[in-house]
Design an enzyme around this catalytic site. Structure first.
Site, PDB file in Angstrom:
ATOM      1  N   ASP A  72       5.934 -27.100 -16.098  1.00 27.18           N
ATOM      2  CA  ASP A  72       5.024 -26.086 -15.571  1.00 27.18           C
ATOM      3  C   ASP A  72       3.993 -26.655 -14.607  1.00 27.18           C
ATOM      4  OD1 ASP A  72       4.972 -23.949 -18.463  1.00 27.18           O
ATOM      5  OD2 ASP A  72       6.019 -23.772 -16.560  1.00 27.18           O
TER       6      ASP A  72
ATOM      7  N   TYR B 260       5.498 -27.295 -11.344  1.00 26.96           N
ATOM      8  CA  TYR B 260       5.781 -26.004 -10.715  1.00 26.96           C
ATOM      9  C   TYR B 260       4.501 -25.464 -10.081  1.00 26.96           C
ATOM     10  CZ  TYR B 260       7.285 -21.121 -10.312  1.00 26.96           C
ATOM     11  OH  TYR B 260       7.594 -19.876  -9.843  1.00 26.96           O
TER      12      TYR B 260
ATOM     13  N   SER C  82      17.999  -1.905 -12.152  1.00 29.23           N
ATOM     14  CA  SER C  82      17.550  -1.536 -10.824  1.00 29.23           C
ATOM     15  C   SER C  82      18.262  -0.234 -10.445  1.00 29.23           C
ATOM     16  CB  SER C  82      17.939  -2.680  -9.892  1.00 29.23           C
ATOM     17  OG  SER C  82      17.371  -2.461  -8.656  1.00 29.23           O
TER      18      SER C  82
ATOM     19  N   GLU D   7      13.199  13.012  -8.775  1.00 31.08           N
ATOM     20  CA  GLU D   7      11.843  12.493  -9.024  1.00 31.08           C
ATOM     21  C   GLU D   7      11.377  11.713  -7.807  1.00 31.08           C
ATOM     22  OE1 GLU D   7      12.280   9.935 -12.421  1.00 31.08           O
ATOM     23  OE2 GLU D   7      13.067  11.552 -13.668  1.00 31.08           O
TER      24      GLU D   7
ATOM     25  N   LYS E 166      10.095   8.511  -5.996  1.00 30.36           N
ATOM     26  CA  LYS E 166      10.251   7.086  -6.306  1.00 30.36           C
ATOM     27  C   LYS E 166       8.929   6.400  -5.993  1.00 30.36           C
ATOM     28  CE  LYS E 166      13.377   3.190  -5.734  1.00 30.36           C
ATOM     29  NZ  LYS E 166      12.429   2.141  -5.411  1.00 30.36           N
TER      30      LYS E 166
ATOM     31  N   ASP F  29       6.102   3.734  -5.495  1.00 30.63           N
ATOM     32  CA  ASP F  29       6.145   2.345  -5.053  1.00 30.63           C
ATOM     33  C   ASP F  29       5.043   1.569  -5.763  1.00 30.63           C
ATOM     34  OD1 ASP F  29       7.205   0.253  -3.748  1.00 30.63           O
ATOM     35  OD2 ASP F  29       6.321   0.692  -1.804  1.00 30.63           O
TER      36      ASP F  29
ATOM     37  N   ARG G 121       8.653  -5.698 -15.616  1.00 30.79           N
ATOM     38  CA  ARG G 121      10.107  -5.697 -15.569  1.00 30.79           C
ATOM     39  C   ARG G 121      10.633  -7.138 -15.475  1.00 30.79           C
ATOM     40  NH1 ARG G 121      13.739  -5.516 -11.035  1.00 30.79           N
ATOM     41  NH2 ARG G 121      15.756  -4.756 -11.740  1.00 30.79           N
TER      42      ARG G 121
ATOM     43  N   GLU H 149       6.205   3.520 -13.807  1.00 31.76           N
ATOM     44  CA  GLU H 149       5.709   2.771 -12.662  1.00 31.76           C
ATOM     45  C   GLU H 149       4.174   2.825 -12.645  1.00 31.76           C
ATOM     46  OE1 GLU H 149       8.283   1.546 -11.005  1.00 31.76           O
ATOM     47  OE2 GLU H 149       7.602   1.065  -8.967  1.00 31.76           O
TER      48      GLU H 149
ATOM     49  N   TYR I 225       8.958   7.481 -16.408  1.00 32.77           N
ATOM     50  CA  TYR I 225      10.157   8.164 -15.907  1.00 32.77           C
ATOM     51  C   TYR I 225      11.405   7.923 -16.766  1.00 32.77           C
ATOM     52  CZ  TYR I 225      10.549   3.542 -13.692  1.00 32.77           C
ATOM     53  OH  TYR I 225      10.569   2.202 -13.460  1.00 32.77           O
TER      54      TYR I 225
ATOM     55  N   LYS J  79      18.758  11.698 -10.680  1.00 32.85           N
ATOM     56  CA  LYS J  79      19.359  11.293 -11.953  1.00 32.85           C
ATOM     57  C   LYS J  79      20.204  12.422 -12.533  1.00 32.85           C
ATOM     58  CE  LYS J  79      15.319   8.457 -12.949  1.00 32.85           C
ATOM     59  NZ  LYS J  79      14.086   8.296 -13.706  1.00 32.85           N
TER      60      LYS J  79
ATOM     61  N   LYS K 275      16.447   6.272  -0.192  1.00 33.97           N
ATOM     62  CA  LYS K 275      15.311   5.539   0.377  1.00 33.97           C
ATOM     63  C   LYS K 275      14.856   6.178   1.677  1.00 33.97           C
ATOM     64  CE  LYS K 275      14.210   1.648  -0.673  1.00 33.97           C
ATOM     65  NZ  LYS K 275      13.946   0.589  -1.603  1.00 33.97           N
TER      66      LYS K 275
ATOM     67  N   CYS L   3     -23.153  -6.505  19.822  1.00 33.77           N
ATOM     68  CA  CYS L   3     -22.665  -5.170  19.440  1.00 33.77           C
ATOM     69  C   CYS L   3     -22.337  -4.367  20.703  1.00 33.77           C
ATOM     70  CB  CYS L   3     -23.735  -4.462  18.620  1.00 33.77           C
ATOM     71  SG  CYS L   3     -23.341  -2.733  18.324  1.00 33.77           S
TER      72      CYS L   3
ATOM     73  N   CYS M  12     -25.133  -1.200  20.701  1.00 34.79           N
ATOM     74  CA  CYS M  12     -26.586  -1.390  20.897  1.00 34.79           C
ATOM     75  C   CYS M  12     -26.902  -2.734  21.557  1.00 34.79           C
ATOM     76  CB  CYS M  12     -27.328  -1.273  19.564  1.00 34.79           C
ATOM     77  SG  CYS M  12     -27.048  -2.677  18.477  1.00 34.79           S
TER      78      CYS M  12
ATOM     79  N   CYS N 287     -23.077  -5.390  12.733  1.00 31.95           N
ATOM     80  CA  CYS N 287     -24.263  -5.135  13.527  1.00 31.95           C
ATOM     81  C   CYS N 287     -25.327  -4.741  12.516  1.00 31.95           C
ATOM     82  CB  CYS N 287     -24.013  -3.990  14.506  1.00 31.95           C
ATOM     83  SG  CYS N 287     -25.537  -3.461  15.280  1.00 31.95           S
TER      84      CYS N 287
ATOM     85  N   CYS O 142     -29.086   1.046  15.555  1.00 31.64           N
ATOM     86  CA  CYS O 142     -27.870   1.107  16.379  1.00 31.64           C
ATOM     87  C   CYS O 142     -27.281   2.522  16.292  1.00 31.64           C
ATOM     88  CB  CYS O 142     -26.864   0.074  15.883  1.00 31.64           C
ATOM     89  SG  CYS O 142     -25.269   0.201  16.695  1.00 31.64           S
TER      90      CYS O 142
HETATM   91  S1  IVH Z   1      14.592   5.019 -12.792  1.00 25.98           S
HETATM   92  C1  IVH Z   1      17.679   3.088 -15.224  1.00 25.98           C
HETATM   93  N1  IVH Z   1      12.745   6.540 -11.693  1.00 25.98           N
HETATM   94  O1  IVH Z   1      12.473   1.882  -8.636  1.00 25.98           O
HETATM   95  C2  IVH Z   1      16.529   3.712 -14.546  1.00 25.98           C
HETATM   96  N2  IVH Z   1      12.812   4.234 -11.139  1.00 25.98           N
HETATM   97  O2  IVH Z   1      14.623   0.486  -7.289  1.00 25.98           O
HETATM   98  C3  IVH Z   1      15.968   2.855 -13.517  1.00 25.98           C
HETATM   99  N3  IVH Z   1      11.041   3.523  -9.598  1.00 25.98           N
HETATM  100  O3  IVH Z   1      12.721  -0.729 -10.943  1.00 25.98           O
HETATM  101  C4  IVH Z   1      14.722   3.298 -12.941  1.00 25.98           C
HETATM  102  N4  IVH Z   1      10.079   5.491  -9.385  1.00 25.98           N
HETATM  103  O4  IVH Z   1      10.459   0.367 -10.647  1.00 25.98           O
HETATM  104  C5  IVH Z   1      13.277   5.297 -11.790  1.00 25.98           C
HETATM  105  N5  IVH Z   1      11.146   7.964 -10.806  1.00 25.98           N
HETATM  106  C6  IVH Z   1      11.673   6.747 -10.920  1.00 25.98           C
HETATM  107  C7  IVH Z   1      11.141   5.641 -10.223  1.00 25.98           C
HETATM  108  C8  IVH Z   1      11.747   4.393 -10.359  1.00 25.98           C
HETATM  109  C9  IVH Z   1      10.060   4.210  -9.036  1.00 25.98           C
HETATM  110  C10 IVH Z   1      11.301   2.077  -9.378  1.00 25.98           C
HETATM  111  C11 IVH Z   1      11.487   1.307 -10.636  1.00 25.98           C
HETATM  112  C12 IVH Z   1      12.791   0.574 -10.482  1.00 25.98           C
HETATM  113  C13 IVH Z   1      13.006   0.636  -9.003  1.00 25.98           C
HETATM  114  C14 IVH Z   1      14.462   0.567  -8.661  1.00 25.98           C
END
Ligand code: IVH
Length: 661
Positions: A34, A37, A83, A114, A116, A118, A137, A171, A223, A285, A309, A403, A406, A421, A426
């Site tokens: 470690d 690292y 993922s 749903e 997604k 970020d 994760r 998330e 989710y 889904k 995406k 500035c 002023c 400033c 100003c």
């Molecule tokens: S479902 C098996 N639902 O996207 C179910 N993921 O690219 C897997 N994420 O790691 C995830 N919003 O962090 C799911 N409404 C949503 C999400 C979501 C964001 C993220 C999640 C996952 C990543 C996959």
């Protein structure tokens, strides 16, 4: 080390770290100790700081997640956190639907759509309704135990509404507004900005000190859930989680067949920037859980879900010029003037470069091809330079010394990233300073809110806070939307601010780093603002609670001749610049009073003065923090609000008996 040697060294460290990460995850045994690292990681970071243009997106220093910090414990996920496969366009979405229909031998599938988010994926394990383990994760199989940090997220319940065993996944994210605020704080502290809300969320969650995480207003949407209940659909699972007190995104929608899904996807692509948080796509889904099981998963991702995406809100253009702007607080922001470019529905002509350090860190020059990005309602920013397109004619940017508005000398406090400033007169800062001055916490000038301030400045009636006291009712009556009564209200409330205690005035002047508490502390040691004109930072730091940065800021402010003149004008106008030390008992210490309606024995300013002399704090707005509302004859909405909030209401007689008059 020269650049070439640095480049080789960087490659060497990157390789070592990557190999070590891989072995760590795959075989759970580290390649190097470690400490080695950590050493490699630190050296890599140092070199990258020295040569920012050698930073690549795949560098371990830029990666979110990665090796668990050695101080976090590792968690092995019971079921891997998978993922998602991506669909980059409608055809790929159609192909997904075809695969699903074929796999299930059905014509039409019920999907749940749903947003997604970020942010950062986390797992929450509840045992008998209590939050036991919260983890990242990680690589999907093992993550980091960040339970203590997750417990600081206000929307994560420590206890469910029912005593159940459960794993919920979701998330964690940082809303845009908070992201912007956090970066401002980092500028002030001279720390590097977070590139986007996701990095900020990840950085905040992976803090070793939960106290730091607690200061970041993180939020979560769940989710996914393993409930142990016999539920039939994904939607039922989400409803179940919701019923237990877990937070579910309100935009989730049940869609009947692909066409419905496409509508949802198209809708959010156009309105996603209005959301208060960042999304990078839509997750689709299969709703039926037994269908999900039939379809199964690959090693990487479920076959029953896909992520559509959205393209990043980014585009490439050229920086034609860099000019600086003066903000309302005097912050100087370099702004890139761009060759106009189309970006997510609007033409972008300017982008913020934040500050000098950011320009250096990103290696930005005038004439560069750059990637610009819009995120939500946030102003566009320059993400990075496209170095391959350089011609050699690009020019370095230098922060101006004066500035642009002023023409006073600019100043960059040590340890901060922002150049400022500091001339209070100003013109660029006038509106911001005036709004602050009139605000409730400061001079509490009730009838002069932001809109009135703007109107007064636009009509050239005021330029600074001292001008407020020269206003007449005639001046105001000539303005739009002003009748005799409203003009008189403004004048009265300005006049009423003249005898605020001098700590309020000190705060109201809007001196950098001087909040309410600091102002009160300084005011306790200096009876008059004039005494501060030649104060030295060294003297101020002798006061408990005043650090060197604050002291330097105060010294700088009062040394400015323009600021001294302003205070002298305020004094001439009748504004109290000094407060005699409180004499006699202070029975109302710390108590806030709001007066509403007419009083018989005294005028409202007299009553307020009385409260002040007894150590209390008169205010004009009712909130949960108000201790008493004194309601005279014909009390108005303040009285109603007080009743609603459960604030104690007193008659004039009760008030007088409280202060034993
Ligand atoms: S479902 C098996 N639902 O996207 C179910 N993921 O690219 C897997 N994420 O790691 C995830 N919003 O962090 C799911 N409404 C949503 C999400 C979501 C964001 C993220 C999640 C996952 C990543 C996959």
């Amino acid at each position: 080390m020269d650049k070439k040697a640095a480049k080789n060294k960087i490659e060497e460290y990157k390789k070592l770290i990557e190999e070590s990460d891989k072995l760590y995850y795959e075989q759970d045994k580290p390649l190097i100790q470690d400490s080695s690292y950590d050493h490699a990681f630190r050296e890599l970071k140092k070199l990258e700081q020295q040569y920012p243009d050698l930073i690549t997106p795949d560098s371990p220093t830029q990666r979110v997640g990665g090796k668990p910090l050695k101080e976090f414990k590792t968690v092995i996920h019971k079921k891997p956190l998978l993922s998602l496969d991506n669909a980059m366009n409608m055809e790929e979405l159609e192909e997904f639907d075809q695969r699903v229909r074929k796999g299930l031998s059905k014509d039409k599938i019920e999907y749940v759509c749903e947003l997604k988010m970020d942010g950062l994926a986390v797992s929450l394990i509840y045992k008998k309704g209590r939050l036991q383990i919260g983890s990242t994760r990680g690589d999907g199989r093992t993550g980091e135990d960040i339970t203590q940090n997750l417990k600081t997220v206000r929307s994560i319940p420590h206890e469910l509404k029912k005593s159940e065993d459960l794993e919920a996944r979701g998330e964690v994210y940082l809303p845009y507004d908070d992201f912007v605020k956090l970066n401002q704080q980092r500028d002030d502290a001279g720390e590097a900005r977070f590139a986007n809300p996701r990095n900020a969320a990840a950085g905040s969650l992976r803090q070793l000190d939960p106290k730091v995480t607690a200061t970041r207003p993180l939020d979560i949407f769940l989710y996914y859930g393993e409930t142990g209940k016999k539920l039939k659909t994904h939607l039922e699972v989400l409803e179940h989680l919701k019923g237990l007190g877990l937070k579910i995104n309100p935009q989730i929608k049940l869609c009947h067949g692909l066409e419905d899904v496409k509508k949802y996807v198209k809708h959010w692509e156009t309105v996603r920037e209005k959301l208060p948080y960042e999304i990078d796509g839509i997750v689709v889904k299969v709703n039926d859980l037994s269908d999900q099981e039939k379809l199964g998963t690959t090693a990487r991702a479920p076959r029953w879900a896909i992520a559509f995406k959205y393209p990043p809100m980014q585009a490439t253009t050229i920086i034609e010029d860099i000019q600086v702007q003066v903000g309302r607080t005097g912050a100087i922001t370099p702004v890139a003037h761009l060759k106009p470019v189309h970006l997510a529905g609007v033409t972008v002509k300017r982008a913020t470069l934040h500050n000098e350090d950011e320009i250096k860190r990103k290696g930005i020059k005038v004439g560069d091809h750059v990637v610009v990005q819009r995120a939500g309602e946030v102003i566009p920013e320059v993400v990075k330079v496209v170095k391959d397109k350089r011609s050699g004619k690009e020019k370095d940017f230098h922060m101006p010394k004066k500035c642009p508005v002023c023409h006073e000398e600019l100043f960059r406090p040590e340890g901060e990233a922002v150049t400022r400033c500091i001339n209070a007169a100003c013109p660029a800062q006038v509106i911001g300073r005036l709004i602050h001055y009139c605000s409730r916490e400061a001079m509490d000038i009730e009838h002069v809110g932001p809109a009135v301030v703007e109107q007064l400045v636009e009509n050239k009636l005021i330029k600074n806070v001292a001008d407020l006291y020269d206003l007449t009712t005639q001046d105001l009556e000539e303005l739009e939307r002003f009748a005799a009564k409203s003009a008189q209200n403004v004048i009265d409330s300005i006049s009423g601010s003249k005898d605020r205690p001098h700590d309020r005035l000190l705060y109201a002047l809007g001196i950098r780093m001087v909040g309410r508490t600091v102002a009160a502390t300084i005011a306790q040691h200096y009876d008059s603002l004039e005494e501060l004109f030649d104060v030295k930072a060294d003297d101020l730091t002798k006061i408990e609670g005043i650090g060197p940065k604050v002291a330097a800021s105060v010294e700088r402010f009062f040394a400015e001749k323009g600021n001294q003149r302003l205070i002298e004008r305020l004094k001439k106008a009748g504004v109290k610049v000094k407060t005699a030390k409180a004499k006699g008992p202070q029975p109302l210490k710390g108590k806030t009073f709001v007066f509403t309606g007419g009083m018989e024995k005294m005028t409202r300013p007299e009553a307020e003065e009385l409260v002040r002399n007894l150590g209390g704090h008169p205010s004009s707005t009712v909130s949960k923090k108000t201790d008493y509302v004194v309601a005279g004859t014909d009390p108005g909405s303040k009285y109603e609000k007080a009743k609603k909030l459960g604030v104690q209401c007193l008659t004039e007689a009760q008030f007088l008996s409280l202060i034993k008059r």
